[in-house]
Design an enzyme around this catalytic site. Structure first.
Site, PDB file in Angstrom:
ATOM      1  N   ASP A 141       0.843  -1.288  -0.045  1.00 53.96           N
ATOM      2  CA  ASP A 141       0.228   0.000  -0.012  1.00 53.96           C
ATOM      3  C   ASP A 141       0.848   1.385  -0.049  1.00 53.96           C
ATOM      4  O   ASP A 141       0.313   2.265   0.465  1.00 53.96           O
ATOM      5  CB  ASP A 141      -0.850  -0.123   1.277  1.00 53.96           C
ATOM      6  CG  ASP A 141      -2.241   0.949   1.215  1.00 53.96           C
ATOM      7  OD1 ASP A 141      -2.625   1.322   2.105  1.00 53.96           O
ATOM      8  OD2 ASP A 141      -2.187   1.298  -0.051  1.00 53.96           O
ATOM      9  N   LYS A 144       2.827   3.385  -5.910  1.00 54.86           N
ATOM     10  CA  LYS A 144       2.264   2.310  -6.680  1.00 54.86           C
ATOM     11  C   LYS A 144       3.421   1.748  -7.621  1.00 54.86           C
ATOM     12  O   LYS A 144       3.186   0.596  -8.000  1.00 54.86           O
ATOM     13  CB  LYS A 144       1.166   2.898  -7.371  1.00 54.86           C
ATOM     14  CG  LYS A 144       0.193   3.493  -6.411  1.00 54.86           C
ATOM     15  CD  LYS A 144      -0.318   2.567  -5.152  1.00 54.86           C
ATOM     16  CE  LYS A 144      -0.700   3.316  -3.916  1.00 54.86           C
ATOM     17  NZ  LYS A 144      -0.761   2.765  -2.662  1.00 54.86           N
ATOM     18  N   ASP A 169      -3.247  -3.184  -2.600  1.00 55.57           N
ATOM     19  CA  ASP A 169      -4.295  -2.010  -2.677  1.00 55.57           C
ATOM     20  C   ASP A 169      -4.045  -1.163  -3.859  1.00 55.57           C
ATOM     21  O   ASP A 169      -3.109  -1.129  -4.287  1.00 55.57           O
ATOM     22  CB  ASP A 169      -4.204  -1.108  -1.386  1.00 55.57           C
ATOM     23  CG  ASP A 169      -5.427  -0.291  -1.391  1.00 55.57           C
ATOM     24  OD1 ASP A 169      -5.300   0.977  -0.636  1.00 55.57           O
ATOM     25  OD2 ASP A 169      -6.561  -0.638  -1.657  1.00 55.57           O
ATOM     26  N   ASN A 170      -5.199  -0.525  -4.303  1.00 50.37           N
ATOM     27  CA  ASN A 170      -5.152   0.459  -5.315  1.00 50.37           C
ATOM     28  C   ASN A 170      -4.662  -0.072  -6.719  1.00 50.37           C
ATOM     29  O   ASN A 170      -4.125   0.822  -7.482  1.00 50.37           O
ATOM     30  CB  ASN A 170      -4.499   1.549  -5.042  1.00 50.37           C
ATOM     31  CG  ASN A 170      -4.487   2.139  -3.556  1.00 50.37           C
ATOM     32  OD1 ASN A 170      -3.709   2.122  -2.732  1.00 50.37           O
ATOM     33  ND2 ASN A 170      -5.606   2.629  -3.354  1.00 50.37           N
ATOM     34  N   GLU A 199     -11.472   4.161  -1.295  1.00 55.69           N
ATOM     35  CA  GLU A 199     -11.987   4.429   0.162  1.00 55.69           C
ATOM     36  C   GLU A 199     -12.653   5.526  -0.004  1.00 55.69           C
ATOM     37  O   GLU A 199     -12.504   6.600  -0.566  1.00 55.69           O
ATOM     38  CB  GLU A 199     -10.878   4.412   0.865  1.00 55.69           C
ATOM     39  CG  GLU A 199      -9.588   5.500   0.421  1.00 55.69           C
ATOM     40  CD  GLU A 199      -8.484   4.820  -0.138  1.00 55.69           C
ATOM     41  OE1 GLU A 199      -8.746   3.560  -1.027  1.00 55.69           O
ATOM     42  OE2 GLU A 199      -7.247   5.241  -0.332  1.00 55.69           O
TER      43      GLU A 199
HETATM   44  O1  LIG Z   1      -0.134   6.768  -2.994  1.00 52.99           O
HETATM   45  C1  LIG Z   1      -0.601   6.050  -1.921  1.00 52.99           C
HETATM   46  N1  LIG Z   1      -0.416   5.462  -0.980  1.00 52.99           N
HETATM   47  C2  LIG Z   1       1.208   5.559  -0.894  1.00 52.99           C
HETATM   48  C3  LIG Z   1       1.516   6.978   0.095  1.00 52.99           C
HETATM   49  C4  LIG Z   1       3.025   7.103   0.139  1.00 52.99           C
HETATM   50  C5  LIG Z   1       3.720   6.067   0.585  1.00 52.99           C
HETATM   51  C6  LIG Z   1       5.300   6.311   1.179  1.00 52.99           C
HETATM   52  N2  LIG Z   1       5.919   5.209   1.286  1.00 52.99           N
HETATM   53  C7  LIG Z   1       5.619   4.480   2.377  1.00 52.99           C
HETATM   54  C8  LIG Z   1       6.513   3.265   2.292  1.00 52.99           C
HETATM   55  N3  LIG Z   1       7.187   3.486   1.243  1.00 52.99           N
HETATM   56  C9  LIG Z   1       6.817   4.557   0.658  1.00 52.99           C
HETATM   57  C10 LIG Z   1      -2.347   6.004  -2.172  1.00 52.99           C
HETATM   58  C11 LIG Z   1      -3.041   7.129  -3.018  1.00 52.99           C
HETATM   59  C12 LIG Z   1      -4.258   7.142  -3.236  1.00 52.99           C
HETATM   60  C13 LIG Z   1      -5.021   8.246  -3.981  1.00 52.99           C
HETATM   61  C14 LIG Z   1      -6.111   7.637  -4.799  1.00 52.99           C
HETATM   62  C15 LIG Z   1      -6.684   8.550  -5.705  1.00 52.99           C
HETATM   63  C16 LIG Z   1      -6.337  10.105  -5.543  1.00 52.99           C
HETATM   64  F1  LIG Z   1      -7.154  10.898  -6.420  1.00 52.99           F
HETATM   65  C17 LIG Z   1      -5.387  10.291  -4.813  1.00 52.99           C
HETATM   66  C18 LIG Z   1      -4.613   9.607  -4.158  1.00 52.99           C
HETATM   67  C19 LIG Z   1      -5.325   5.834  -2.682  1.00 52.99           C
HETATM   68  C20 LIG Z   1      -4.536   5.055  -1.811  1.00 52.99           C
HETATM   69  O2  LIG Z   1      -5.132   4.062  -1.071  1.00 52.99           O
HETATM   70  C21 LIG Z   1      -3.234   5.096  -1.544  1.00 52.99           C
HETATM   71  O3  LIG Z   1      -2.589   4.005  -0.813  1.00 52.99           O
HETATM   72 MG   LIG Z   2      -3.901   2.372  -0.574  1.00 58.90          MG
END
Ligand SMILES: O=C(NCCCCCn1ccnc1)c1cc(-c2ccc(F)cc2)cc(O)c1O
Ligand SMILES: [Mg+2]
Length: 214
Positions: A141, A144, A169-170, A199
């Site tokens: 998660d 991506k 996820d996603n 979500e």
């Molecule tokens: O980017 C996401 N997650 C990673 C966050 C940073 C991780 C940092 N990290 C941690 C460890 N190594 C690196 C994410 C984005 C969205 C989303 C969906 C639609 C939208 F319009 C905007 C956003 C929905 C999610 O469910 C997500 O999980």
């Molecule tokens: Mg997610």
């Protein structure tokens, strides 16, 4: 200098959830993010699919890539057996600081090890640093575009065994096309898509469950 979204989520937990009650922490975050401000937690709809996979796998060693505010961390850990452990990797130190507070409020510090840093650097160190042999369940998660390289790294580091379940996820929104292509076309995985929604919205999304065959 106002508050950040993670800080407001933590405040909602401290205001509305009961210390030591993980379910109330999960509910407080879902209520806040559904009615006050959206945030990128896996959420309640996809969360039920996560719950069913965790209940089926009954993992004793779980790896989560991407902690954010520890919503899924707490949700998963609350379903684990007494001796089971969850390691969660978070790159963003502001997220990690909030996540530690949410984990503490849920009373799950003894089950969860939060590691701050880049997955690409930490995955090769997990065996040595945490005495891990292989993982039973991995929840992807984080960024991506890191799902595929980190999955290949997990294979290379011998952290997967026949039967290890990867739950991503996603896979539709924001989407992980190269990862999906890999797990769906590789002879080393048996993959299944669980259709759902992003979500707290009606946008299409879903989870991909992939069993490593070895
Ligand atoms: O980017 C996401 N997650 C990673 C966050 C940073 C991780 C940092 N990290 C941690 C460890 N190594 C690196 C994410 C984005 C969205 C989303 C969906 C639609 C939208 F319009 C905007 C956003 C929905 C999610 O469910 C997500 O999980
Ligand atoms: Mg997610």
């Amino acid at each position: 200098t106002g508050s950040t979204r993670p800080q407001r989520i933590l405040r909602a937990v401290q205001k509305n959830a009961t210390r030591g009650d993980p379910c109330s922490v999960v509910k407080a975050i879902d209520d806040y993010c559904r009615h006050k401000e959206w945030a990128m937690n896996v959420g309640d709809e996809k969360g039920c699919i996560v719950d069913s996979v965790v209940s089926e796998v009954k993992p004793t060693a779980v790896l989560e890539l991407g902690t954010y505010c520890a919503y899924s961390t707490v949700r998963i850990a609350s379903l684990l057996s007494p001796n089971a452990k969850l390691i969660t990797l978070e790159f963003n130190s502001d997220y990690a600081a909030i996540a530690r507070e949410v984990i503490a409020w849920a009373g799950l510090q003894d089950k969860i090890q939060l590691v701050e840093g880049a997955s690409g650097e930490w995955i090769p160190r997990l065996k040595e640093e945490f005495g891990i042999e292989t993982f039973d369940l991995i929840f992807l998660d984080h960024w991506k575009d890191r799902y595929l390289p980190d999955t290949k790294l997990l294979e290379k580091c011998g952290l997967l065994r026949p039967g290890t379940v990867l739950l991503a996820d996603n896979v539709i929104c924001p989407g992980t096309p190269d990862y999906l292509d890999y797990v769906r076309n590789s002879q080393q995985y048996k993959s299944k898509f669980f259709k759902s929604h992003l979500e707290y919205t009606q946008e299409e999304d879903g989870l991909e469950k992939s069993v490593f065959l070895g």
